[in-house]
Write a protein that holds these residues in place. Structure first.
Motif, PDB file in Angstrom:
ATOM      1  N   HIS A 474       0.857  -1.193   0.000  1.00 30.43           N
ATOM      2  CA  HIS A 474       0.000   0.000   0.000  1.00 30.43           C
ATOM      3  C   HIS A 474       0.883   1.229   0.000  1.00 30.43           C
ATOM      4  N   HIS A 512      -8.053   0.244  -5.014  1.00 31.43           N
ATOM      5  CA  HIS A 512      -9.234  -0.435  -4.481  1.00 31.43           C
ATOM      6  C   HIS A 512     -10.456   0.434  -4.759  1.00 31.43           C
ATOM      7  N   SER A 515     -12.193   1.694  -1.068  1.00 31.06           N
ATOM      8  CA  SER A 515     -11.399   2.430  -0.079  1.00 31.06           C
ATOM      9  C   SER A 515     -10.498   3.481  -0.699  1.00 31.06           C
ATOM     10  N   LYS A 517      -7.506   2.892  -1.741  1.00 35.23           N
ATOM     11  CA  LYS A 517      -6.114   2.563  -1.464  1.00 35.23           C
ATOM     12  C   LYS A 517      -5.397   2.196  -2.766  1.00 35.23           C
TER      13      LYS A 517
END
Length: 817
Positions: A474, A512, A515, A517
């Protein structure tokens, strides 16, 4: 034939009457008018309401066709199959409207999708269903036999709950030789019925008389009511009390306090003594409500208020009073009191919200109907005239649709993000003095439409990621806000696909959807990709969906993952070792060769230093290596004791964490003087060859010197600009430009193959590291003319480099930084 003609005449008259009613309805103010007789049976046809309103039968159910009536219950109903308005339950006109001349049922026909409101007035026609009724079924009269002819005895007339001709009463007295009945004319309706003595009474002949008063109304069929009169003939007292006025007319304000004087009656009697002593009382047939509301003093004749006076319940009181003397037998006088009740403004308006169309879309057009409001006031005249208005600063207005009916409609644009709901207060104020008012609240919720795209806090983000990250790491999170609600504010994220070199962006990173991310799908390599710039799109779930993009600049930070690499040398032998021949006659500090290496990394990770690995037990080495130059030189003069063959191991190390190294092997052979002369002769021949080629090299040398001089000036200007702007950057993060750094105490300089970047520090201003590394050298250089040209270029560069630290006034960094 006469029957057929009569039937035809009646049919023509009905048709003409229907056309006349239809014409009157068409000329109305946009509402339907029907009529129905009271007491009609269940299912009685009233009118084809759907057809008259121009509605199709098939759309009644889908459009939620319904009928509403204030305080009328379910008297009327509509068959949704054929659109016919019919009587649903018993309609009693007298219970509905009392004695009012006009009686109508007001219906609101409401049709949704879209909302439409129609007003229908159904007139309830009176039928003769109520007979005349006397206050009492029997009445006793005491009449002295000496009563003069044409004496009058007041009787309370009958009342009929119907109206019009159905309530038009006629009276008839049963056959009597002594009495006749006098009925007041139409203009004298306030006067009571009077029984008139037309023949002297003789108690000895007839002590009691029984008469019947019959009241007949004007309806068809006629209805009747009767009053039985029992007349007792008395002797002696032959003068009855007489009022000074037959009718007392009084005005009384409603809500008058108990004890308020209404009127004082005055009667006189021509008799003397006890026969002239008068007592006052209400007539025996007055209603209990009258006795509860008013009180009469039997001695003074004063009538005072003893109960509640309410104009809305009774605007006119008609009271019969009697004056009786104390004679034997007693004699009676009669009068009528008409009390007109004056209205005061004691009833506030009433507000009823009958229909709502909520919530309201924020893009609803002007004029959209939100609610239906009806108002009423029980007072009369100006006290019952009501005006309605809204609280200020709301995007709505009231539109009068019919008498005492209003529509709450949209008047200006709505914005749910600014105001998600409104509390609309409707105020109704009457025209009384002082005026009274009432309020009703309507909570209007604004429904969201997708009119706001997701927005990012910044249009661009800078992200720093170390190379060699694990797959799926991430690296950042994007977040967009949407001012809308529910699914219109549900944001999903995606990459804006593009090509990065020969590969697609999605092979490097992913985002994502929920989210936001951002993940690196594979390890990033600083040496392959320093900057990865791409866009992330945020879109909501509205219809149609709205979106916006944000730019991410991902800088791949260098890690020390590349060891130094040795550059090829012209005298390199087998196994990668460099062979050099050194005469024994050289003195201290003689440079015998130079080790060159490069590092694919950048910054400190590519800053190289050189160390000479000494053999065990050798306290003092014959050679040394420049820490940052890689030049191998003698530490003293050579002597006969020195071994002919020397094996030197040079350790090349970068400044990364942890440091990475490479080892270079240099084989040094010491030559005697005779051998050195041969080598010198050979070197002389090589020198002559070099001098011959030097003419060709001079042109290149001049160009190189000019280029290096220009680079020096440019470096000075760039360094000055960086020094001036360093205080204004305040910790800004971003890509830096390649700059120079002093690499050693001896003042030698080199250049890196990699571009330097400015790295953010969490404290204070960003550090600008001045670094310099060796340039890439073509593997072809190292022998012959090319080696000679390289040597000349290096000498010139070394001279320039000696001046750079002094000009830039930069202190060398300590070793190991």
């Amino acid at each position: 034939m006469s029957f057929v003609a009569m039937t035809y005449f009646q049919g023509s008259w009905c048709l003409l009457l229907s056309l006349l009613l239809f014409t009157i309805w068409k000329a109305g103010s946009g509402q339907l008018h029907y009529s129905v007789p009271e007491e009609a049976k269940h299912g009685t046809f009233v009118g084809r309401i759907a057809q008259d309103l121009g509605l199709e039968l098939a759309e009644l159910v889908p459009r939620l066709f319904r009928v509403a009536s204030k305080d009328r219950g379910d008297l009327l109903e509509v068959n949704l199959q054929n659109g016919i308005l019919f009587v649903n339950s018993r309609i009693d006109r007298e219970a509905l409207c009392g004695r009012s001349a006009e009686c109508s049922i007001h219906l609101e026909v409401i049709v949704d999708r879209p909302l439409q409101v129609f007003h229908v007035e159904v007139e309830v026609r009176d039928i003769n269903d109520n007979p005349p009724v006397f206050p009492t079924a029997q009445k006793s009269l005491f009449v002295s036999e000496t009563r003069a002819l044409d004496s009058r005895f007041s009787l309370e007339g009958a009342s009929d709950a119907d109206i019009g001709t159905n309530a038009l009463l006629t009276y008839r007295l049963s056959s009597s030789e002594y009495f006749s009945l006098e009925v007041p004319s139409t203009d004298e309706q306030v006067k009571p019925l009077e029984l008139v003595l037309k023949k002297p009474l003789d108690r000895e002949r007839a002590s009691e008389l029984h008469l019947v008063v019959k009241a007949t109304d004007g309806g068809k069929p006629e209805l009747t009511g009767t009053l039985e009169l029992h007349i007792t003939v008395l002797d002696v007292n032959d003068n009855a009390p007489v009022f000074d006025r037959a009718v007392y007319r009084v005005k009384l304000v409603e809500n008058a306090r108990n004890g308020t004087l209404v009127v004082k009656l005055n009667a006189s009697d021509l008799d003397e003594g006890s026969n002239s002593h008068i007592l006052y009382s209400f007539a025996t047939d007055v209603s209990p409500k009258t006795e509860a509301t008013f009180h009469i003093d039997s001695v003074s004749g004063e009538i005072k208020v003893s109960g509640k006076i309410d104009f809305e319940e009774a605007s006119l009181w008609k009271i019969q009073a009697e004056a009786v003397d104390k004679g034997s037998p007693p004699m009676f006088g009669h009068c009528t009191i008409l009390i007109e009740v004056l209205d005061i403004n004691d009833n506030a308006p009433e507000l009823i919200i009958t229909s709502l169309s909520l919530p309201v879309r924020e893009d609803a057009p002007f004029g959209t109907v939100i609610a239906l409001i009806s108002v009423s006031d029980r007072d009369s005249t100006v006290n019952g005239q009501v005006t309605c208005f809204l609280t200020p600063h709301v995007p709505f207005k009231l539109v009068s649709t019919f008498k005492n009916y209003y529509s709450l409609v949209l008047d200006s644009a709505l914005d749910r993000e600014t105001t998600p709901d409104y509390k609309v207060v409707v105020t109704a104020r009457d025209g009384g003095s002082p005026s009274l008012w009432a309020t009703a609240s309507v909570s209007v919720e604004v429904a969201d439409v997708n009119d706001n795209a997701p927005t990012f806090a910044q249009s661009e983000y800078t992200v720093f990621v170390k190379e060699n990250n694990p797959p799926g790491a991430h690296i950042f999170t994007v977040s967009a806000m949407d001012a809308d609600a529910q699914e219109n504010a549900l944001v999903s994220y995606s990459l804006v696909e593009r090509r990065v070199g020969e590969r697609s962006l999605s092979s490097f990173v992913s985002v994502h959807a929920e989210s936001g991310k951002v993940f690196a799908l594979q390890p990033l390599d600083h040496e392959e990709l320093e900057l990865l710039q791409f866009q992330v799109s945020a879109r909501d779930a509205g219809v149609p969906s709205l979106g916006s993009n944000v730019t991410l600049q991902v800088f791949v930070l260098d890690e020390n993952d590349n060891a130094p690499t040795l550059l090829p040398h012209g005298a390199m032998g087998a196994g990668g070792a460099v062979s050099e021949f050194v005469p024994r006659s050289v003195g201290s500090g003689h440079v015998i060769t130079k080790v060159r290496a490069v590092d694919a990394d950048s910054g400190y990770n590519a800053w190289l230093s050189y160390e000479l690995q000494t053999s065990a037990g050798n306290s003092r080495s014959l050679f040394r290596v420049g820490l940052y130059t890689g030049e191998i030189s003698t530490t003293r003069a050579l002597d006969e004791a020195d071994a002919l063959h020397q094996r030197l191991l040079v350790l090349v190390k970068d400044h990364g964490e942890p440091a990475m190294t490479a080892t270079a092997t240099v084989l040094v052979s010491l030559l005697e003087n005779s051998q050195a002369s041969k080598v010198s002769s050979k070197a002389l021949v090589d020198a002559i060859g070099r001098e011959a080629s030097l003419v060709d090299v001079n042109v290149y040398l001049i160009i190189a010197i000019c280029a290096v001089s220009s680079l020096l000036v440019l470096t000075l200007l760039l360094y000055t600009a960086l020094r001036c702007s360093a205080t204004s950057t305040n910790g800004a993060c971003g890509p830096g430009k390649p700059v120079l750094v002093c690499s050693s105490a001896v003042g030698t300089w080199s250049y890196s193959q990699q571009r330097r970047q400015r790295v953010c520090s969490g404290e204070g201003l960003p550090k600008t590291d001045l670094m310099a590394f060796s340039p890439s050298i073509s593997p072809g250089l190292g022998s012959g003319d090319s080696g000679f040209q390289q040597e000349i270029f290096e000498n010139v560069s070394a001279q320039i480099q000696e001046y750079i630290p002094c000009l830039l006034d930069v202190e060398p960094l300590p070793a190991g930084v």
